[in-house]
Write a protein that holds these residues in place. Sequence first.
Motif, mmCIF file in Angstrom:
data_model
loop_
_atom_site.group_PDB
_atom_site.id
_atom_site.type_symbol
_atom_site.label_atom_id
_atom_site.label_comp_id
_atom_site.label_asym_id
_atom_site.label_seq_id
_atom_site.Cartn_x
_atom_site.Cartn_y
_atom_site.Cartn_z
ATOM 1 N N UNK A 261 0.818 -1.200 -0.202
ATOM 2 C CA UNK A 261 -0.047 -0.005 0.157
ATOM 3 C C UNK A 261 0.743 1.329 0.004
ATOM 4 N N UNK A 262 2.144 1.193 -0.277
ATOM 5 C CA UNK A 262 3.062 2.262 0.086
ATOM 6 C C UNK A 262 3.716 2.768 -1.383
ATOM 7 N N UNK A 290 -0.499 10.751 -2.681
ATOM 8 C CA UNK A 290 0.867 9.962 -2.357
ATOM 9 C C UNK A 290 1.367 10.409 -1.074
ATOM 10 N N UNK A 291 0.714 11.446 -0.399
ATOM 11 C CA UNK A 291 1.246 12.081 0.685
ATOM 12 C C UNK A 291 0.801 11.059 2.085
ATOM 13 N N UNK A 292 -0.482 10.638 1.886
ATOM 14 C CA UNK A 292 -1.098 9.916 3.114
ATOM 15 C C UNK A 292 -2.240 8.877 2.302
ATOM 16 N N UNK A 347 -2.815 -0.154 -4.325
ATOM 17 C CA UNK A 347 -1.235 -0.554 -4.548
ATOM 18 C C UNK A 347 -0.303 0.556 -4.964
ATOM 19 N N UNK A 348 0.810 0.594 -4.411
ATOM 20 C CA UNK A 348 1.647 1.710 -4.616
ATOM 21 C C UNK A 348 0.945 3.089 -4.301
ATOM 22 N N UNK A 349 0.076 2.845 -3.208
ATOM 23 C CA UNK A 349 -0.704 4.239 -2.819
ATOM 24 C C UNK A 349 -1.423 4.933 -3.973
ATOM 25 N N UNK A 350 -1.752 4.038 -4.830
ATOM 26 C CA UNK A 350 -2.582 4.486 -5.978
ATOM 27 C C UNK A 350 -3.972 3.905 -6.251
ATOM 28 N N UNK A 457 11.028 -12.141 -9.583
ATOM 29 C CA UNK A 457 11.450 -13.268 -8.863
ATOM 30 C C UNK A 457 11.484 -12.692 -7.372
ATOM 31 N N UNK A 458 12.148 -11.696 -6.985
ATOM 32 C CA UNK A 458 12.127 -11.462 -5.630
ATOM 33 C C UNK A 458 11.481 -10.170 -4.961
ATOM 34 N N UNK A 459 10.761 -9.876 -5.929
ATOM 35 C CA UNK A 459 9.883 -8.677 -5.560
ATOM 36 C C UNK A 459 8.758 -8.606 -6.616
ATOM 37 N N UNK A 460 7.753 -9.539 -6.508
ATOM 38 C CA UNK A 460 6.673 -9.314 -7.405
ATOM 39 C C UNK A 460 5.660 -7.944 -7.133
ATOM 40 N N UNK A 461 5.717 -7.567 -5.974
ATOM 41 C CA UNK A 461 4.643 -6.354 -5.787
ATOM 42 C C UNK A 461 5.380 -5.064 -6.188
#
Length: 490
Positions: A261-262, A290-292, A347-350, A457-461
């Motif tokens: 969520x960030x 994107x601030x909060x 996701x990704x604060x969007x 592979x290591x960071x699918x998000x």
Amino acid sequence: MNIKNTFATILFLVWIAASVSCTKQNDKPNIIFIAVDDLRPDLGCYGNTIVQSPNIDRLAAEGILFRNHFVNVPTCGASRQSLLTGMRPATRAHLGNNITEHTLSNKAEGTVPETFIHHLKRNGYRTVGIGKISHSADGYIYGYTDSISQKRELPHSWDELIFNYGKWETGWNAFFGYADGENRQSLNRQVKPYEKGAVSDTGYVDGLSAQLAVSKLKKLKANGKPFFLGVGFFKPHLPFNSPEKYWDLYDKESIPISPNPLVPQNVHPNSLHNSGELNGYQLGEEKANLTQPVSDEYAQKLRHAYYACISYVDHQIGLILKQLSKLDLDKNTIVVVWGDHGWHLGDQQVWGKHTVFENALKSAFIIKLPGNRNSGPISSIVETVDIYPSLLELCNIDMSHEIDGKSFARLIQNENSQWDNVAYGYFREGISLRTDRYRLTRYYREEKPVVELYDHQNDPLETTNIALEHPDVVEKLMPVLEKGNTGLFE
């Protein structure tokens, strides 16, 4: 041979040729193409254990589920332009929702078909459109607050466009419609971004579209020609409105919020956005930015609403599939379910599409071939532009003009076939390359960093940009990425 016998012979040969032609034409598979607006791969068949989508899941089990399908542009009109033409964006104008209107709507019919639907029409198909297949809600060009026009967005593709406007009176009113017959425009955006309607399925327009499709299938069968039926459902596009029975399928408290969520680390905010589409529904309880982040409670409410819309549309798709089977058309009909892009659900604060991250570019895509043949998932990477040539090959229709897409029919026969296994996405002054392991993005802007690398592979998000830590990977992939820059950003 006298003239009378010669004439009789000629008539007989003409009749034989016509009979052969008719038989060949009737052997062509029909196509039902179901476009679902803003449908990310949040379905049971994609591993979501919360969402209830039994009809789409059944279709996926009987057909071919593409696990890694990526759209070329994460906005409705431009994504559909790539679908219809098989072409990636060539200019900045190709990233806009009105690109089809600007490039096709005023164009005279030429040698090259305007869309793959037009190509099917030229090869004997009866083409019928219901709802949003190109960007327009009903296939006609007019503004959100205007009266319906008679100018078609695709002037040469359709034999017939049909739509039930219901209580909303225009396509765009229905697209942004609420259960009482009002819409986002009529209420000056003083609306919530969701509604739990005390109505039946036809209390929103997607239920009416499903009824039209069910009815039209009878007529198409009686017509005897192969057909292409395009059905464009509006949900789960904002506003997240659906009948209450679909909300009641879920316990809101059991719906998890985004696992990411960030805002990702090591990125510039211009790679993302402040969720303006969601915030345009001005009675929403909170404003996303994107601030909060929004509260967990509000995030759950919005996800609940989105999931209810998926279940609502899933039921409408089920009605069409049931009718297809009832009419015994399933034995010679290709069925496609396609999401025109993904959607960030926090996701990704969007909240929204309009990025070149995975959540916006990856969408649902399923094909079922006649007779349940070639069922099973495909993990190879495919792009939306690949759908055009693939459907033509599956229908045994040749094409003489060149497009960017390539047919994945070979993957259906054998997934080990030679395949590039890359996808290109375009938006926010950037090009994104997806490989089987990495997402590499280059932005053509002043704000840094302009290069982002994510290791799936290591960071699918996609939580951390690792471009600086892995210059070797960037150097290797950048020439492949640049192959997708056809002068779009220079």
